[in-house]
Design a protein around this motif. Structure first.
Motif, PDB file in Angstrom:
ATOM      1  N   MET A  39       0.975  -1.420   0.055  1.00 58.52           N
ATOM      2  CA  MET A  39       0.025  -0.007  -0.177  1.00 58.52           C
ATOM      3  C   MET A  39       0.762   1.189  -0.066  1.00 58.52           C
ATOM      4  O   MET A  39       1.888   1.218   0.795  1.00 58.52           O
ATOM      5  CB  MET A  39      -0.685  -0.055   1.207  1.00 58.52           C
ATOM      6  N   ILE A  40       0.494   2.240  -0.928  1.00 51.16           N
ATOM      7  CA  ILE A  40       1.217   3.405  -0.799  1.00 51.16           C
ATOM      8  C   ILE A  40       0.829   4.416   0.089  1.00 51.16           C
ATOM      9  O   ILE A  40      -0.333   4.336   0.620  1.00 51.16           O
ATOM     10  CB  ILE A  40       1.353   4.104  -2.189  1.00 51.16           C
ATOM     11  N   LYS A  41       1.845   5.285   0.670  1.00 45.45           N
ATOM     12  CA  LYS A  41       1.416   6.401   1.632  1.00 45.45           C
ATOM     13  C   LYS A  41       1.956   7.439   1.018  1.00 45.45           C
ATOM     14  O   LYS A  41       2.983   7.931   0.328  1.00 45.45           O
ATOM     15  CB  LYS A  41       2.012   6.184   2.957  1.00 45.45           C
ATOM     16  N   TYR A  42       1.157   8.744   1.307  1.00 45.01           N
ATOM     17  CA  TYR A  42       1.553  10.207   0.737  1.00 45.01           C
ATOM     18  C   TYR A  42       1.974  11.200   1.838  1.00 45.01           C
ATOM     19  O   TYR A  42       1.317  11.174   2.687  1.00 45.01           O
ATOM     20  CB  TYR A  42       0.343  10.395  -0.143  1.00 45.01           C
ATOM     21  N   CYS A  43       2.910  11.744   1.448  1.00 40.58           N
ATOM     22  CA  CYS A  43       3.380  13.045   2.467  1.00 40.58           C
ATOM     23  C   CYS A  43       2.809  14.239   1.690  1.00 40.58           C
ATOM     24  O   CYS A  43       3.320  14.917   0.426  1.00 40.58           O
ATOM     25  CB  CYS A  43       4.991  12.931   2.440  1.00 40.58           C
ATOM     26  N   SER A  44       1.969  14.901   2.481  1.00 42.22           N
ATOM     27  CA  SER A  44       1.475  16.237   1.827  1.00 42.22           C
ATOM     28  C   SER A  44       2.370  17.287   1.765  1.00 42.22           C
ATOM     29  O   SER A  44       2.114  18.304   0.983  1.00 42.22           O
ATOM     30  CB  SER A  44       0.137  16.703   2.431  1.00 42.22           C
ATOM     31  N   ARG A  45       3.566  17.400   2.634  1.00 42.41           N
ATOM     32  CA  ARG A  45       4.399  18.162   2.689  1.00 42.41           C
ATOM     33  C   ARG A  45       5.518  18.231   1.654  1.00 42.41           C
ATOM     34  O   ARG A  45       5.809  19.003   0.991  1.00 42.41           O
ATOM     35  CB  ARG A  45       5.103  18.446   4.074  1.00 42.41           C
ATOM     36  N   CYS A  46       6.294  16.975   1.381  1.00 39.22           N
ATOM     37  CA  CYS A  46       7.166  16.613   0.438  1.00 39.22           C
ATOM     38  C   CYS A  46       6.453  16.527  -0.924  1.00 39.22           C
ATOM     39  O   CYS A  46       7.176  16.330  -1.962  1.00 39.22           O
ATOM     40  CB  CYS A  46       7.907  15.465   0.840  1.00 39.22           C
ATOM     41  N   LYS A  47       5.124  16.125  -1.065  1.00 39.17           N
ATOM     42  CA  LYS A  47       4.578  15.940  -2.121  1.00 39.17           C
ATOM     43  C   LYS A  47       5.018  14.636  -2.766  1.00 39.17           C
ATOM     44  O   LYS A  47       5.419  14.371  -4.138  1.00 39.17           O
ATOM     45  CB  LYS A  47       4.556  16.956  -3.355  1.00 39.17           C
ATOM     46  N   ILE A  87       5.129   9.955  -2.744  1.00 37.60           N
ATOM     47  CA  ILE A  87       4.500   8.914  -2.170  1.00 37.60           C
ATOM     48  C   ILE A  87       5.512   7.421  -2.044  1.00 37.60           C
ATOM     49  O   ILE A  87       6.820   7.809  -2.318  1.00 37.60           O
ATOM     50  CB  ILE A  87       3.764   8.359  -3.444  1.00 37.60           C
ATOM     51  N   PHE A  88       5.100   6.787  -0.986  1.00 36.64           N
ATOM     52  CA  PHE A  88       6.280   5.994  -0.370  1.00 36.64           C
ATOM     53  C   PHE A  88       5.627   4.683  -0.005  1.00 36.64           C
ATOM     54  O   PHE A  88       4.145   4.482  -0.081  1.00 36.64           O
ATOM     55  CB  PHE A  88       6.350   6.436   0.842  1.00 36.64           C
ATOM     56  N   ASP A  89       6.195   3.677  -0.305  1.00 40.40           N
ATOM     57  CA  ASP A  89       5.831   2.389  -0.324  1.00 40.40           C
ATOM     58  C   ASP A  89       6.386   1.656   1.134  1.00 40.40           C
ATOM     59  O   ASP A  89       7.645   0.893   1.035  1.00 40.40           O
ATOM     60  CB  ASP A  89       6.158   1.210  -1.350  1.00 40.40           C
ATOM     61  N   THR A  90       5.781   2.075   2.219  1.00 43.35           N
ATOM     62  CA  THR A  90       6.586   1.757   3.668  1.00 43.35           C
ATOM     63  C   THR A  90       5.132   1.518   4.549  1.00 43.35           C
ATOM     64  O   THR A  90       4.114   1.872   4.401  1.00 43.35           O
ATOM     65  CB  THR A  90       7.390   2.942   4.067  1.00 43.35           C
ATOM     66  N   GLU A  91       5.808   0.930   5.562  1.00 43.13           N
ATOM     67  CA  GLU A  91       4.908   0.591   6.987  1.00 43.13           C
ATOM     68  C   GLU A  91       5.109   1.903   7.710  1.00 43.13           C
ATOM     69  O   GLU A  91       4.260   1.727   8.927  1.00 43.13           O
ATOM     70  CB  GLU A  91       5.444  -0.588   7.464  1.00 43.13           C
ATOM     71  N   ASN A  92       5.912   2.832   7.639  1.00 38.66           N
ATOM     72  CA  ASN A  92       6.108   3.767   8.602  1.00 38.66           C
ATOM     73  C   ASN A  92       4.793   4.661   8.552  1.00 38.66           C
ATOM     74  O   ASN A  92       4.309   4.768   7.384  1.00 38.66           O
ATOM     75  CB  ASN A  92       7.237   4.356   8.201  1.00 38.66           C
ATOM     76  N   ASP A  93       4.777   5.650   9.486  1.00 46.00           N
ATOM     77  CA  ASP A  93       3.626   6.356   9.768  1.00 46.00           C
ATOM     78  C   ASP A  93       4.103   7.756   9.282  1.00 46.00           C
ATOM     79  O   ASP A  93       3.155   8.801   9.104  1.00 46.00           O
ATOM     80  CB  ASP A  93       2.865   6.394  10.936  1.00 46.00           C
ATOM     81  N   LYS A  94       5.353   7.961   9.405  1.00 40.97           N
ATOM     82  CA  LYS A  94       6.150   9.430   9.281  1.00 40.97           C
ATOM     83  C   LYS A  94       6.865   9.108   8.091  1.00 40.97           C
ATOM     84  O   LYS A  94       7.500   8.385   7.733  1.00 40.97           O
ATOM     85  CB  LYS A  94       6.908   9.629  10.639  1.00 40.97           C
ATOM     86  N   CYS A  95       6.805  10.666   7.562  1.00 41.23           N
ATOM     87  CA  CYS A  95       7.878  10.503   6.392  1.00 41.23           C
ATOM     88  C   CYS A  95       9.299  10.692   6.784  1.00 41.23           C
ATOM     89  O   CYS A  95       9.705  11.112   7.715  1.00 41.23           O
ATOM     90  CB  CYS A  95       7.425  12.091   5.678  1.00 41.23           C
ATOM     91  N   GLN A  96      10.015   9.931   5.964  1.00 43.95           N
ATOM     92  CA  GLN A  96      11.474  10.016   6.288  1.00 43.95           C
ATOM     93  C   GLN A  96      12.122  10.984   5.912  1.00 43.95           C
ATOM     94  O   GLN A  96      12.975  11.187   6.507  1.00 43.95           O
ATOM     95  CB  GLN A  96      12.172   8.449   5.295  1.00 43.95           C
ATOM     96  N   LYS A  97      11.775  11.902   5.191  1.00 46.82           N
ATOM     97  CA  LYS A  97      12.300  13.198   4.828  1.00 46.82           C
ATOM     98  C   LYS A  97      11.765  14.396   5.660  1.00 46.82           C
ATOM     99  O   LYS A  97      12.893  15.131   6.014  1.00 46.82           O
ATOM    100  CB  LYS A  97      12.016  13.366   3.276  1.00 46.82           C
ATOM    101  N   CYS A  98      10.486  14.548   6.001  1.00 49.63           N
ATOM    102  CA  CYS A  98      10.087  15.886   6.782  1.00 49.63           C
ATOM    103  C   CYS A  98       9.598  15.411   8.331  1.00 49.63           C
ATOM    104  O   CYS A  98       9.674  16.296   8.864  1.00 49.63           O
ATOM    105  CB  CYS A  98       9.354  16.442   5.978  1.00 49.63           C
ATOM    106  N   GLY A  99       9.386  14.080   8.411  1.00 46.25           N
ATOM    107  CA  GLY A  99       8.604  13.598   9.684  1.00 46.25           C
ATOM    108  C   GLY A  99       7.174  13.728   9.845  1.00 46.25           C
ATOM    109  O   GLY A  99       6.716  13.475  10.995  1.00 46.25           O
ATOM    110  N   LYS A 100       6.396  14.306   8.783  1.00 46.88           N
ATOM    111  CA  LYS A 100       5.220  14.680   8.737  1.00 46.88           C
ATOM    112  C   LYS A 100       4.526  13.278   8.682  1.00 46.88           C
ATOM    113  O   LYS A 100       5.135  12.315   8.092  1.00 46.88           O
ATOM    114  CB  LYS A 100       4.756  15.414   7.589  1.00 46.88           C
ATOM    115  N   ASN A 101       3.232  13.274   9.260  1.00 50.19           N
ATOM    116  CA  ASN A 101       2.422  12.011   9.386  1.00 50.19           C
ATOM    117  C   ASN A 101       2.132  11.554   7.698  1.00 50.19           C
ATOM    118  O   ASN A 101       1.567  12.723   7.086  1.00 50.19           O
ATOM    119  CB  ASN A 101       0.988  12.036  10.233  1.00 50.19           C
ATOM    120  N   LEU A 102       2.294  10.305   7.266  1.00 51.56           N
ATOM    121  CA  LEU A 102       1.825  10.072   6.125  1.00 51.56           C
ATOM    122  C   LEU A 102       0.305   9.590   5.898  1.00 51.56           C
ATOM    123  O   LEU A 102      -0.405   9.186   6.768  1.00 51.56           O
ATOM    124  CB  LEU A 102       2.696   8.862   5.611  1.00 51.56           C
ATOM    125  N   ILE A 103      -0.377   9.938   4.650  1.00 55.59           N
ATOM    126  CA  ILE A 103      -1.581   9.816   4.563  1.00 55.59           C
ATOM    127  C   ILE A 103      -1.830   8.378   3.704  1.00 55.59           C
ATOM    128  O   ILE A 103      -1.216   8.231   2.843  1.00 55.59           O
ATOM    129  CB  ILE A 103      -2.341  10.726   3.623  1.00 55.59           C
TER     130      ILE A 103
END
Length: 166
Positions: free
Chosen positions: A1-9, A11-27
């Protein structure tokens, strides 16, 4: 499942809930309209990619890359790095276009957006009757605005004539 960071714009295929780049919660379930950075480039390559995407009917926006200082040359050419942003629903098609023109290698495209993510078409949700009334209201509003501008201009000219005795 893909997740999206609204700050960095991104998408990631990760189990993490936070963006690896900016730390914002992923959608977890982003909308099809969500803007996604597909590639970062500059100069003539930027224009070539933008033209290829637009010729395929893929809407794209150019945004200055974060932390980048763009340098403009005389003909307004951009020498800095810029992000090319497309809607999430068009991501797969945009990647195919970039691979096709040689701007991206197939191995660079490691993510695939599920096909069920679509852009909501608001025009289809509107019934023909409602569309008629919205258009009619728009026309009436436009006529009222034009009337107000003409009336205000006439009053201003009359005031000007009275002040200067013309």
């Amino acid at each position: 499942m893909i997740k999206y960071c609204s700050r960095c714009k991104k998408i990631f295929d990760t189990e993490n809930d936070k963006c690896q780049k900016c730390g914002k919660n992923l959608i977890e379930k982003p909308a099809g309209e969500s803007p996604v950075c597909i590639i970062t480039t500059g100069g003539f390559e930027l224009e070539r990619i933008k033209s290829a995407l637009e010729s395929e009917g893929i809407p794209c926006v150019i945004k200055e890359a974060e932390g980048n200082v763009n340098m403009k040359i005389l003909n307004e050419g951009d020498l800095g790095e810029n992000n090319i942003i497309v809607p999430l629903a068009a991501y797969n098609h945009a990647c195919d276009v970039l691979i096709g023109i040689g701007a991206m290698k197939p191995e660079d495209n490691t993510l695939t957006v599920p096909e069920d993510i679509k852009i909501d078409d608001l025009d289809q949700d509107m019934s023909p009757r409602k569309r008629f009334w919205v258009r009619l209201a728009s026309i009436v509003l436009f006529i009222i605005i034009v009337w107000i501008v003409i009336t205000a201009t006439d009053a201003g000219i009359a005031l000007f004539k009275n002040l200067f005795g013309a």
